[in-house]
Design an enzyme around this catalytic site. Structure first.
Site, PDB file in Angstrom:
ATOM      1  N   GLY A  49      31.750 -21.666  10.307  1.00  0.00           N
ATOM      2  CA  GLY A  49      30.715 -21.223   9.386  1.00  0.00           C
ATOM      3  C   GLY A  49      29.511 -20.782  10.185  1.00  0.00           C
ATOM      4  N   GLN A  54      20.645 -19.578  11.816  1.00  0.00           N
ATOM      5  CA  GLN A  54      21.228 -19.609  13.158  1.00  0.00           C
ATOM      6  C   GLN A  54      21.146 -18.248  13.860  1.00  0.00           C
ATOM      7  OE1 GLN A  54      24.988 -21.757  11.700  1.00  0.00           O
ATOM      8  NE2 GLN A  54      24.768 -22.470  13.812  1.00  0.00           N
ATOM      9  N   CYS A 102      28.528 -27.469  16.834  1.00  0.00           N
ATOM     10  CA  CYS A 102      27.705 -26.437  16.194  1.00  0.00           C
ATOM     11  C   CYS A 102      27.461 -25.321  17.194  1.00  0.00           C
ATOM     12  CB  CYS A 102      26.376 -27.064  15.754  1.00  0.00           C
ATOM     13  SG  CYS A 102      25.246 -25.894  14.976  1.00  0.00           S
ATOM     14  N   LEU A 103      27.539 -24.083  16.725  1.00  0.00           N
ATOM     15  CA  LEU A 103      27.300 -22.939  17.604  1.00  0.00           C
ATOM     16  C   LEU A 103      25.870 -22.928  18.131  1.00  0.00           C
ATOM     17  CD1 LEU A 103      29.204 -20.182  15.602  1.00  0.00           C
ATOM     18  CD2 LEU A 103      29.944 -21.305  17.709  1.00  0.00           C
ATOM     19  N   HIS A 144      27.514 -29.418   6.565  1.00  0.00           N
ATOM     20  CA  HIS A 144      26.976 -28.981   7.856  1.00  0.00           C
ATOM     21  C   HIS A 144      26.247 -27.633   7.699  1.00  0.00           C
ATOM     22  CE1 HIS A 144      27.264 -28.397  12.377  1.00  0.00           C
ATOM     23  NE2 HIS A 144      26.939 -27.185  11.938  1.00  0.00           N
ATOM     24  N   GLU A 145      26.908 -26.679   7.037  1.00  0.00           N
ATOM     25  CA  GLU A 145      26.310 -25.338   6.921  1.00  0.00           C
ATOM     26  C   GLU A 145      25.057 -25.356   6.057  1.00  0.00           C
ATOM     27  OE1 GLU A 145      27.164 -23.093   8.925  1.00  0.00           O
ATOM     28  OE2 GLU A 145      28.908 -24.204   9.599  1.00  0.00           O
ATOM     29  N   HIS A 148      21.818 -26.483   7.587  1.00  0.00           N
ATOM     30  CA  HIS A 148      21.076 -25.478   8.367  1.00  0.00           C
ATOM     31  C   HIS A 148      19.997 -24.809   7.521  1.00  0.00           C
ATOM     32  CE1 HIS A 148      23.033 -25.350  12.258  1.00  0.00           C
ATOM     33  NE2 HIS A 148      24.242 -25.257  11.726  1.00  0.00           N
TER      34      HIS A 148
HETATM   35 ZN    ZN Z   1      25.963 -25.552  12.849  1.00  0.00          ZN
END
Ligand code: ZN
Length: 191
Positions: A49, A54, A102-103, A144-145, A148
């Site tokens: 995701g 981000q 996480c990216l 999680h998404e 953000h």
């Molecule tokens: Zn993340």
């Protein structure tokens, strides 16, 4: 279409609360092009995701897509879905400990408690209402998404900092046990 730079932990934009998107703004070519870029960037980085903050955009938009994901091979497949202004509702007390990554947090994973049964209401990318009930790891992915969008990173939710691990150390010491747990969750929450 373009792959955008992914902001990394420490960038203040990741700590801000994103703002809701209006229907008129969502319909503009610029916003639609941004959503295409968000999806391209997620695919390019092999993310499960990606949320707009981000890539430095403070609007409540995120994308989820899981298809034989190399970063998270135990995650159940999830069709490409764009969530605009998502609201999440917890439907049961059941929680599970999930090793997340996480990216925006390079080379780190840690164990986070996530609700295992949630309902999401949102708009899709065209402003159509979307209601999805999710269980198990997919429910965790949503949490999680959507975190953000509120400036929250998974590291904030790691209850025991001793669970932090690099990806190499995760593979060496924790992957086998976690994958077993993840597959049990998939079986428990299937269908
Ligand atoms: Zn993340």
């Amino acid at each position: 279409m373009a792959v955008l730079p992914i902001r990394q932990i420490g960038d203040p934009v990741l700590r801000q609360v994103a703002r809701p998107v209006t229907a008129a703004e969502l319909a503009t070519p610029a916003t639609q092009a941004f959503i295409d870029d968000l999806i391209d960037t997620m695919h390019h980085a092999h993310g499960a995701g990606l949320a707009a903050p981000q890539v430095g955009d403070l609007r409540r938009i995120c994308a989820v897509h899981v298809q034989a994901n190399p970063r998270y091979p135990y995650k159940p497949d999830h069709p490409l879905t764009v969530f605009v202004n998502p609201v999440i509702e917890v439907l049961s007390d059941a929680q599970a400990w999930i090793y997340e990554g996480c990216l925006s947090v390079p080379d780190l994973r840690g164990e986070v408690p996530r609700h295992m049964h949630v309902r999401v209401t949102a708009w899709d990318r065209h402003g159509q209402p979307l209601t999805i009930e999710a269980k198990g790891l997919s429910a965790g992915t949503y949490q999680h998404e959507f975190d953000h969008l509120d400036g929250v990173l998974f590291v904030d939710r790691v209850a025991d900092p001793r669970t932090f691990t690099t990806w190499a150390a995760f593979d060496q010491h924790h992957r086998a046990a976690f994958v077993e747990r993840a597959l049990a969750l998939n079986a428990q929450y299937a269908g």
